[in-house]
Design a protein around this motif. Structure first.
Motif, PDB file in Angstrom:
ATOM      1  N   VAL A 281      -5.193   1.570  -0.239  1.00  0.00           N
ATOM      2  CA  VAL A 281      -6.536   2.153  -0.257  1.00  0.00           C
ATOM      3  C   VAL A 281      -7.172   1.932  -1.625  1.00  0.00           C
ATOM      4  O   VAL A 281      -8.363   1.602  -1.726  1.00  0.00           O
ATOM      5  CB  VAL A 281      -6.464   3.649   0.086  1.00  0.00           C
ATOM      6  N   ASN A 282      -6.399   2.108  -2.689  1.00  0.00           N
ATOM      7  CA  ASN A 282      -6.919   1.868  -4.037  1.00  0.00           C
ATOM      8  C   ASN A 282      -7.392   0.425  -4.195  1.00  0.00           C
ATOM      9  O   ASN A 282      -8.402   0.160  -4.857  1.00  0.00           O
ATOM     10  CB  ASN A 282      -5.849   2.176  -5.077  1.00  0.00           C
ATOM     11  N   ALA A 287     -11.734  -3.263  -5.253  1.00  0.00           N
ATOM     12  CA  ALA A 287     -12.450  -4.513  -4.971  1.00  0.00           C
ATOM     13  C   ALA A 287     -13.952  -4.268  -4.892  1.00  0.00           C
ATOM     14  O   ALA A 287     -14.751  -5.044  -5.442  1.00  0.00           O
ATOM     15  CB  ALA A 287     -11.934  -5.126  -3.666  1.00  0.00           C
ATOM     16  N   VAL A 288     -14.358  -3.189  -4.219  1.00  0.00           N
ATOM     17  CA  VAL A 288     -15.786  -2.876  -4.122  1.00  0.00           C
ATOM     18  C   VAL A 288     -16.350  -2.526  -5.491  1.00  0.00           C
ATOM     19  O   VAL A 288     -17.432  -3.002  -5.881  1.00  0.00           O
ATOM     20  CB  VAL A 288     -16.010  -1.722  -3.128  1.00  0.00           C
ATOM     21  N   ALA A 289     -15.623  -1.710  -6.238  1.00  0.00           N
ATOM     22  CA  ALA A 289     -16.089  -1.312  -7.565  1.00  0.00           C
ATOM     23  C   ALA A 289     -16.226  -2.513  -8.493  1.00  0.00           C
ATOM     24  O   ALA A 289     -17.196  -2.617  -9.262  1.00  0.00           O
ATOM     25  CB  ALA A 289     -15.133  -0.285  -8.170  1.00  0.00           C
ATOM     26  N   GLU A 290     -15.280  -3.424  -8.443  1.00  0.00           N
ATOM     27  CA  GLU A 290     -15.342  -4.610  -9.307  1.00  0.00           C
ATOM     28  C   GLU A 290     -16.507  -5.518  -8.924  1.00  0.00           C
ATOM     29  O   GLU A 290     -17.134  -6.131  -9.793  1.00  0.00           O
ATOM     30  CB  GLU A 290     -14.019  -5.362  -9.238  1.00  0.00           C
ATOM     31  N   LEU A 291     -16.794  -5.618  -7.629  1.00  0.00           N
ATOM     32  CA  LEU A 291     -17.965  -6.392  -7.201  1.00  0.00           C
ATOM     33  C   LEU A 291     -19.244  -5.759  -7.743  1.00  0.00           C
ATOM     34  O   LEU A 291     -20.118  -6.459  -8.279  1.00  0.00           O
ATOM     35  CB  LEU A 291     -18.010  -6.470  -5.682  1.00  0.00           C
ATOM     36  N   PHE A 292     -19.363  -4.445  -7.602  1.00  0.00           N
ATOM     37  CA  PHE A 292     -20.540  -3.757  -8.135  1.00  0.00           C
ATOM     38  C   PHE A 292     -20.667  -3.954  -9.644  1.00  0.00           C
ATOM     39  O   PHE A 292     -21.758  -4.201 -10.162  1.00  0.00           O
ATOM     40  CB  PHE A 292     -20.460  -2.265  -7.809  1.00  0.00           C
ATOM     41  N   ALA A 293     -19.545  -3.834 -10.354  1.00  0.00           N
ATOM     42  CA  ALA A 293     -19.576  -3.981 -11.808  1.00  0.00           C
ATOM     43  C   ALA A 293     -19.972  -5.391 -12.221  1.00  0.00           C
ATOM     44  O   ALA A 293     -20.724  -5.581 -13.188  1.00  0.00           O
ATOM     45  CB  ALA A 293     -18.207  -3.622 -12.391  1.00  0.00           C
ATOM     46  N   PHE A 294     -19.513  -6.382 -11.479  1.00  0.00           N
ATOM     47  CA  PHE A 294     -19.852  -7.771 -11.795  1.00  0.00           C
ATOM     48  C   PHE A 294     -21.345  -8.022 -11.601  1.00  0.00           C
ATOM     49  O   PHE A 294     -21.998  -8.647 -12.437  1.00  0.00           O
ATOM     50  CB  PHE A 294     -19.037  -8.709 -10.899  1.00  0.00           C
ATOM     51  N   VAL A 295     -21.892  -7.520 -10.501  1.00  0.00           N
ATOM     52  CA  VAL A 295     -23.321  -7.699 -10.234  1.00  0.00           C
ATOM     53  C   VAL A 295     -24.152  -6.968 -11.287  1.00  0.00           C
ATOM     54  O   VAL A 295     -25.142  -7.506 -11.811  1.00  0.00           O
ATOM     55  CB  VAL A 295     -23.663  -7.200  -8.820  1.00  0.00           C
ATOM     56  N   SER A 327      -6.910   6.963  -6.206  1.00  0.00           N
ATOM     57  CA  SER A 327      -5.862   7.982  -6.195  1.00  0.00           C
ATOM     58  C   SER A 327      -4.831   7.685  -7.269  1.00  0.00           C
ATOM     59  O   SER A 327      -4.557   6.521  -7.582  1.00  0.00           O
ATOM     60  CB  SER A 327      -5.179   8.033  -4.819  1.00  0.00           C
ATOM     61  N   ARG A 328      -4.283   8.716  -7.809  1.00  0.00           N
ATOM     62  CA  ARG A 328      -3.181   8.546  -8.747  1.00  0.00           C
ATOM     63  C   ARG A 328      -1.891   8.415  -7.947  1.00  0.00           C
ATOM     64  O   ARG A 328      -1.514   9.308  -7.189  1.00  0.00           O
ATOM     65  CB  ARG A 328      -3.082   9.731  -9.701  1.00  0.00           C
ATOM     66  N   VAL A 329      -1.231   7.290  -8.086  1.00  0.00           N
ATOM     67  CA  VAL A 329       0.003   7.027  -7.346  1.00  0.00           C
ATOM     68  C   VAL A 329       1.175   7.227  -8.299  1.00  0.00           C
ATOM     69  O   VAL A 329       1.338   6.450  -9.261  1.00  0.00           O
ATOM     70  CB  VAL A 329       0.022   5.596  -6.769  1.00  0.00           C
ATOM     71  N   PRO A 330       1.978   8.271  -8.092  1.00  0.00           N
ATOM     72  CA  PRO A 330       3.120   8.505  -9.006  1.00  0.00           C
ATOM     73  C   PRO A 330       4.057   7.317  -9.006  1.00  0.00           C
ATOM     74  O   PRO A 330       4.348   6.725  -7.966  1.00  0.00           O
ATOM     75  CB  PRO A 330       3.793   9.751  -8.411  1.00  0.00           C
ATOM     76  N   ARG A 331       4.511   6.965 -10.171  1.00  0.00           N
ATOM     77  CA  ARG A 331       5.434   5.840 -10.289  1.00  0.00           C
ATOM     78  C   ARG A 331       6.828   6.290  -9.883  1.00  0.00           C
ATOM     79  O   ARG A 331       7.336   7.306 -10.348  1.00  0.00           O
ATOM     80  CB  ARG A 331       5.459   5.316 -11.727  1.00  0.00           C
ATOM     81  N   GLN A 332       7.430   5.524  -8.993  1.00  0.00           N
ATOM     82  CA  GLN A 332       8.775   5.815  -8.530  1.00  0.00           C
ATOM     83  C   GLN A 332       9.756   4.841  -9.152  1.00  0.00           C
ATOM     84  O   GLN A 332       9.418   3.693  -9.447  1.00  0.00           O
ATOM     85  CB  GLN A 332       8.844   5.717  -7.001  1.00  0.00           C
TER      86      GLN A 332
END
Length: 514
Positions: A281-282, A287-295, A327-332
């Motif tokens: 999900v992250n 991917a959407v956020a990076e596209l917005f930031a690039f534009v 989301s914060r994904v705890p490192r295992q």
């Protein structure tokens, strides 16, 4: 024959196909292809049958001729039956005054399949058999993509289908497997989103910011974003008031976390119960956020490439709002019961490896994890056997072994023999694909050298007269030996092994081979 060549050439002077056609060797220009071509029977799938392109309107004969030649160069066999059937369909359509596109480039697979169904219905009064559709499908896969790429005047990323095998303009790093997977921007249904995704991912790949595998992952995320946008009455509202970016991103996060929304084929429905990992999900949100930031970071270029609407409304606030939904994904710990291979299991793997290289007609007794001995049929895959063995002996990843070079061994000065152990020493260059500046070689002993030499001998026996680039090669559709082993090759046929076990249980207890 020469007169027909001249007519083909003069039918259109500015179309790029005529430049490609003029570069073809003379025997490949048609209208009948096969005579005068060395080893014709080896580069086609239909023996001495010829390709007949007579009676077709330009530029279709030139396109089909170039596509057949490209197939031969690519290492796949030229589709004689499929090409001849398409030519017959078009000749009948001309006689019956049935409409069809003016070129192969304008004729997609759905249109060609419709023409084939019409042909079988009007000529024989029945449906097209599955094998006929499969023969025609081959023409509209890689060879047509290669034709579209060669005839494209713009940047490669403006096309709706990307495949490095078909378009040499796509930049790849040295160790990326160029032939085995493509990327389909055409799956994005909203043109404004597709054009932006193409521009962003294409230019980032050219700049070296992204790699080909990453481009594919982000494109798939944007395809899911596109499907989510289709649930809105006005999809471009996602680029509206930046104050609503967080709420929209949260809605997409919930949608993306539903397994049913991530499946495209009916055959995948059995996976709807499997939860979606937060990292997946992250990846979609990022991917959407990076596209917005690039534009947002390139407003002048955006207006020039994409036009003023609707992307002129995008700001850094949009990108920040989407990133806040990560989301914060705890490192295992990687070293746990699921990922650790104990000594007993590690001993079982080499013991069962000969089963991979065993011919399919032979059987071998293997011991399962519970100690029960069963008989399984061979997989006839000595390459997989040696790949896994090299992974065990060297500790390298599967991708680093699968795409390593044929000349992956080099001598080590003054260390031909280790005096302490009596072992021959060589330097093994593996395919480091994660970090450009990371080490890509290790010292190995004579056991590793022996496995590599055994694989080289297998290549010499199977591909005589050529010197391929890779140590492990694709076994079919690869006469020149250019293609490395496909990415998913080691996903072996587990159901067949299980069936062998069931058959064995019905036959009685296993006997140890004498």
């Amino acid at each position: 024959m020469a007169g027909e060549h001249h007519l083909l050439h003069t039918a259109g002077g500015e179309d790029p196909i005529w430049r490609l056609w003029s570069q073809l060797p003379e025997p490949w220009r048609g209208p009948v292809i096969g005579d005068g071509i060395d080893d014709w029977e080896k580069i086609t799938e239909n023996g001495d049958a010829r390709i007949n392109l007579r009676g077709l309107p330009a530029p279709i004969p030139a396109e089909l001729a170039w596509m057949s030649y490209w197939q031969a160069l690519d290492g796949t066999r030229s589709s004689v039956l499929g090409t001849n059937q398409l030519a017959n369909i078009l000749r009948r359509a001309i006689r019956e005054n049935y409409p069809f596109p003016p070129s192969i480039r304008a004729m997609d697979w759905e249109t060609a399949a419709g023409l084939q169904r019409w042909f079988y219905a009007t000529r024989w009064g029945r449906l097209a058999p599955r094998e006929a559709a499969a023969r025609l499908r081959v023409i509209f896969r890689f060879s047509r993509l290669a034709l579209l790429a060669r005839c494209s005047d713009g940047s490669w990323w403006t096309l709706d289908e990307w495949h490095p095998r078909c378009d040499p303009r796509i930049p790849l790093t040295e160790h990326e497997p160029q032939a085995h997977y493509g990327c389909s921007p055409s799956k994005i249904s909203h043109p404004w989103l597709r054009e932006a995704a193409n521009w962003w991912l294409g230019t980032q790949l050219e700049a070296g910011v992204l790699r080909w595998s990453t481009v594919g992952e982000k494109m798939r995320s944007l395809v899911r974003f596109d499907r989510w946008l289709s649930t809105f009455a006005e999809p471009t509202d996602v680029l509206g008031d930046p104050a609503h970016a967080i709420q929209l991103a949260a809605a997409f996060r919930r949608w993306s976390a539903d397994p049913a929304n991530r499946l495209l084929r009916r055959s995948e429905q059995r996976f709807t119960h499997k939860p979606v990992h937060p990292r997946q999900v992250n990846d979609d949100l990022r991917a959407v956020a990076e596209l917005f930031a690039f534009v947002a970071a390139n407003p002048n270029e955006t207006r020039q490439v994409l036009g003023p609407h609707p992307w002129s409304r995008v700001t850094d606030t949009h990108a920040a709002g989407w990133l806040r939904q990560l989301s914060r994904v705890p490192r295992q710990r990687d070293l746990n019961d699921e990922h650790y291979v104990d000594d007993h299991a590690l001993a079982q793997i080499p013991a069962a490896l000969p089963l991979l290289g065993l011919p399919r007609s032979e059987h071998m007794a293997v011991t399962r994890g519970d100690g029960q001995q069963v008989t399984a049929r061979g997989f006839d895959d000595p390459q997989a056997m040696r790949m896994i063995l090299l992974q065990i002996l060297t500790g390298r990843r599967a991708s680093e072994i699968r795409t390593c070079r044929l000349d992956c061994l080099s001598p080590v000065p003054d260390r031909a023999v280790d005096a302490a152990e009596g072992e021959q020493i060589a330097r093994f260059h593996y395919a480091q694909s994660k970090i450009d500046i990371a080490p890509d070689n290790i010292l190995v002993d004579r056991e590793v050298v022996a496995v590599i030499e055994e694989q080289r001998q297998w290549i010499r026996d199977r591909f005589p007269g050529i010197t391929p680039r890779h140590l492990f090669l694709q076994r079919t559709g690869n006469p020149p030996g250019r293609q490395a082993l496909p990415l998913g090759h080691l996903q072996l046929d587990a159901p067949r092994v299980q069936q062998d076990r069931e058959d064995h249980r019905q036959q009685g207890p296993a006997r140890r081979p004498e």
